[in-house]
Scaffold this motif. Structure first.
Motif, PDB file in Angstrom:
ATOM      1  N   SER A 165       0.828  -1.217   0.000  1.00  0.00           N
ATOM      2  CA  SER A 165       0.000   0.000   0.000  1.00  0.00           C
ATOM      3  C   SER A 165       0.857   1.261   0.000  1.00  0.00           C
ATOM      4  O   SER A 165       0.541   2.233  -0.694  1.00  0.00           O
ATOM      5  CB  SER A 165      -0.927   0.013   1.218  1.00  0.00           C
ATOM      6  OG  SER A 165      -1.888  -0.990   1.095  1.00  0.00           O
ATOM      7  N   LEU A 166       1.921   1.241   0.769  1.00  0.00           N
ATOM      8  CA  LEU A 166       2.824   2.400   0.788  1.00  0.00           C
ATOM      9  C   LEU A 166       3.491   2.603  -0.572  1.00  0.00           C
ATOM     10  O   LEU A 166       3.579   3.730  -1.066  1.00  0.00           O
ATOM     11  CB  LEU A 166       3.879   2.242   1.883  1.00  0.00           C
ATOM     12  CG  LEU A 166       3.360   2.328   3.319  1.00  0.00           C
ATOM     13  CD1 LEU A 166       4.466   1.988   4.319  1.00  0.00           C
ATOM     14  CD2 LEU A 166       2.778   3.707   3.609  1.00  0.00           C
ATOM     15  N   ASP A 179       2.316   1.642  -3.479  1.00  0.00           N
ATOM     16  CA  ASP A 179       1.279   2.132  -4.389  1.00  0.00           C
ATOM     17  C   ASP A 179       0.975   3.605  -4.143  1.00  0.00           C
ATOM     18  O   ASP A 179       0.759   4.364  -5.088  1.00  0.00           O
ATOM     19  CB  ASP A 179       0.001   1.306  -4.244  1.00  0.00           C
ATOM     20  CG  ASP A 179       0.101  -0.052  -4.902  1.00  0.00           C
ATOM     21  OD1 ASP A 179       0.834  -0.176  -5.906  1.00  0.00           O
ATOM     22  OD2 ASP A 179      -0.554  -0.988  -4.420  1.00  0.00           O
ATOM     23  N   GLY A 180       0.978   4.015  -2.878  1.00  0.00           N
ATOM     24  CA  GLY A 180       0.743   5.423  -2.564  1.00  0.00           C
ATOM     25  C   GLY A 180       1.790   6.327  -3.179  1.00  0.00           C
ATOM     26  O   GLY A 180       1.478   7.376  -3.748  1.00  0.00           O
ATOM     27  N   ILE A 181       3.045   5.904  -3.088  1.00  0.00           N
ATOM     28  CA  ILE A 181       4.139   6.682  -3.691  1.00  0.00           C
ATOM     29  C   ILE A 181       4.015   6.676  -5.207  1.00  0.00           C
ATOM     30  O   ILE A 181       4.151   7.714  -5.859  1.00  0.00           O
ATOM     31  CB  ILE A 181       5.508   6.117  -3.259  1.00  0.00           C
ATOM     32  CG1 ILE A 181       5.716   6.352  -1.754  1.00  0.00           C
ATOM     33  CG2 ILE A 181       6.642   6.720  -4.074  1.00  0.00           C
ATOM     34  CD1 ILE A 181       6.859   5.565  -1.152  1.00  0.00           C
ATOM     35  N   ALA A 239       1.041   8.891  -6.189  1.00  0.00           N
ATOM     36  CA  ALA A 239       1.120  10.286  -5.732  1.00  0.00           C
ATOM     37  C   ALA A 239       1.905  11.171  -6.699  1.00  0.00           C
ATOM     38  O   ALA A 239       1.488  12.287  -6.995  1.00  0.00           O
ATOM     39  CB  ALA A 239       1.738  10.351  -4.340  1.00  0.00           C
ATOM     40  N   ASP A 251      -7.156  18.028  -4.795  1.00  0.00           N
ATOM     41  CA  ASP A 251      -7.508  16.736  -4.211  1.00  0.00           C
ATOM     42  C   ASP A 251      -8.488  15.939  -5.056  1.00  0.00           C
ATOM     43  O   ASP A 251      -8.472  14.712  -5.021  1.00  0.00           O
ATOM     44  CB  ASP A 251      -8.085  16.918  -2.807  1.00  0.00           C
ATOM     45  CG  ASP A 251      -7.015  17.295  -1.797  1.00  0.00           C
ATOM     46  OD1 ASP A 251      -5.833  17.020  -2.058  1.00  0.00           O
ATOM     47  OD2 ASP A 251      -7.376  17.855  -0.746  1.00  0.00           O
ATOM     48  N   SER A 256      -6.384  14.122  -7.758  1.00  0.00           N
ATOM     49  CA  SER A 256      -5.528  13.122  -7.114  1.00  0.00           C
ATOM     50  C   SER A 256      -6.336  11.950  -6.577  1.00  0.00           C
ATOM     51  O   SER A 256      -5.974  10.794  -6.756  1.00  0.00           O
ATOM     52  CB  SER A 256      -4.718  13.742  -5.979  1.00  0.00           C
ATOM     53  OG  SER A 256      -3.848  14.715  -6.491  1.00  0.00           O
ATOM     54  N   THR A 257      -7.449  12.250  -5.910  1.00  0.00           N
ATOM     55  CA  THR A 257      -8.299  11.200  -5.354  1.00  0.00           C
ATOM     56  C   THR A 257      -8.930  10.369  -6.460  1.00  0.00           C
ATOM     57  O   THR A 257      -9.006   9.135  -6.354  1.00  0.00           O
ATOM     58  CB  THR A 257      -9.395  11.812  -4.453  1.00  0.00           C
ATOM     59  OG1 THR A 257      -8.761  12.555  -3.413  1.00  0.00           O
ATOM     60  CG2 THR A 257     -10.291  10.752  -3.860  1.00  0.00           C
ATOM     61  N   SER A 298      -6.250   8.050  -7.935  1.00  0.00           N
ATOM     62  CA  SER A 298      -5.956   6.990  -6.978  1.00  0.00           C
ATOM     63  C   SER A 298      -7.066   5.945  -6.970  1.00  0.00           C
ATOM     64  O   SER A 298      -6.809   4.740  -6.965  1.00  0.00           O
ATOM     65  CB  SER A 298      -5.782   7.591  -5.581  1.00  0.00           C
ATOM     66  OG  SER A 298      -5.535   6.577  -4.647  1.00  0.00           O
ATOM     67  N   THR A 310      -6.728   1.969  -8.063  1.00  0.00           N
ATOM     68  CA  THR A 310      -7.110   0.901  -7.145  1.00  0.00           C
ATOM     69  C   THR A 310      -8.205   0.014  -7.724  1.00  0.00           C
ATOM     70  O   THR A 310      -8.243  -1.180  -7.475  1.00  0.00           O
ATOM     71  CB  THR A 310      -7.590   1.507  -5.807  1.00  0.00           C
ATOM     72  OG1 THR A 310      -6.562   2.357  -5.292  1.00  0.00           O
ATOM     73  CG2 THR A 310      -7.923   0.454  -4.792  1.00  0.00           C
ATOM     74  N   THR A 331     -13.418  -1.462  -2.835  1.00  0.00           N
ATOM     75  CA  THR A 331     -12.944  -0.086  -2.712  1.00  0.00           C
ATOM     76  C   THR A 331     -14.030   0.872  -2.229  1.00  0.00           C
ATOM     77  O   THR A 331     -13.814   1.629  -1.275  1.00  0.00           O
ATOM     78  CB  THR A 331     -12.390   0.401  -4.072  1.00  0.00           C
ATOM     79  OG1 THR A 331     -11.402  -0.529  -4.524  1.00  0.00           O
ATOM     80  CG2 THR A 331     -11.770   1.772  -3.954  1.00  0.00           C
TER      81      THR A 331
END
Length: 134
Positions: free
Chosen positions: A15-16, A18-20, A23, A40, A43-44, A47, A51, A89
């Protein structure tokens, strides 16, 4: 039947990663589209699409999960679909939001304690994270 479930640390690491991974491009795209790297909504949305779509078309993998050798599968071991990922999700995220994050903490404990390593969003969608290859 759950086979070779992935534990808390591998799931967190994936998860970390994937976040990087999401982002950096989403920040650049938000800047190019809106002229504001802190948009946001863009970006959201990116993301969420990552996912939702990537695991459905890549045998349950995201880039982070692939790097750590784990993937999302249905309980019968078959590949996830867009519908499965939408349940996982959207409904999972809704529960986490409604419980003001308490659901996330409960899920972390579930992954750490349960024998099948399934979190709330896994129970909802009928999925689990495994180290088995496709």
């Amino acid at each position: 039947m759950v086979s070779n479930p992935a534990g808390f640390w591998k799931r967190l690491g994936a998860s970390l990663l994937d976040g990087i991974i999401i982002a950096i491009p989403s920040t650049l795209i938000a800047f190019l589209i809106a002229g504001d790297a802190d948009d946001d909504v863009i970006s959201t949305s990116l993301s969420f699409l990552y996912t939702l779509i990537v695991p459905a078309v890549w045998a349950g993998y995201t880039v982070g999960k692939r790097a750590l050798g784990v993937r999302i599968v249905k309980l019968d071991g078959s590949n996830v679909t867009i519908g499965t990922m939408a349940l996982r999700t959207l409904v999972g995220g809704l529960i986490y939001a409604v419980t003001l994050g308490i659901g996330v903490i409960v899920s972390a404990f579930m992954v750490g304690i349960r024998e099948d390593k399934r979190a709330i969003h896994d129970l909802i969608a009928g999925t689990y994270v495994t180290g088995n290859k496709p």
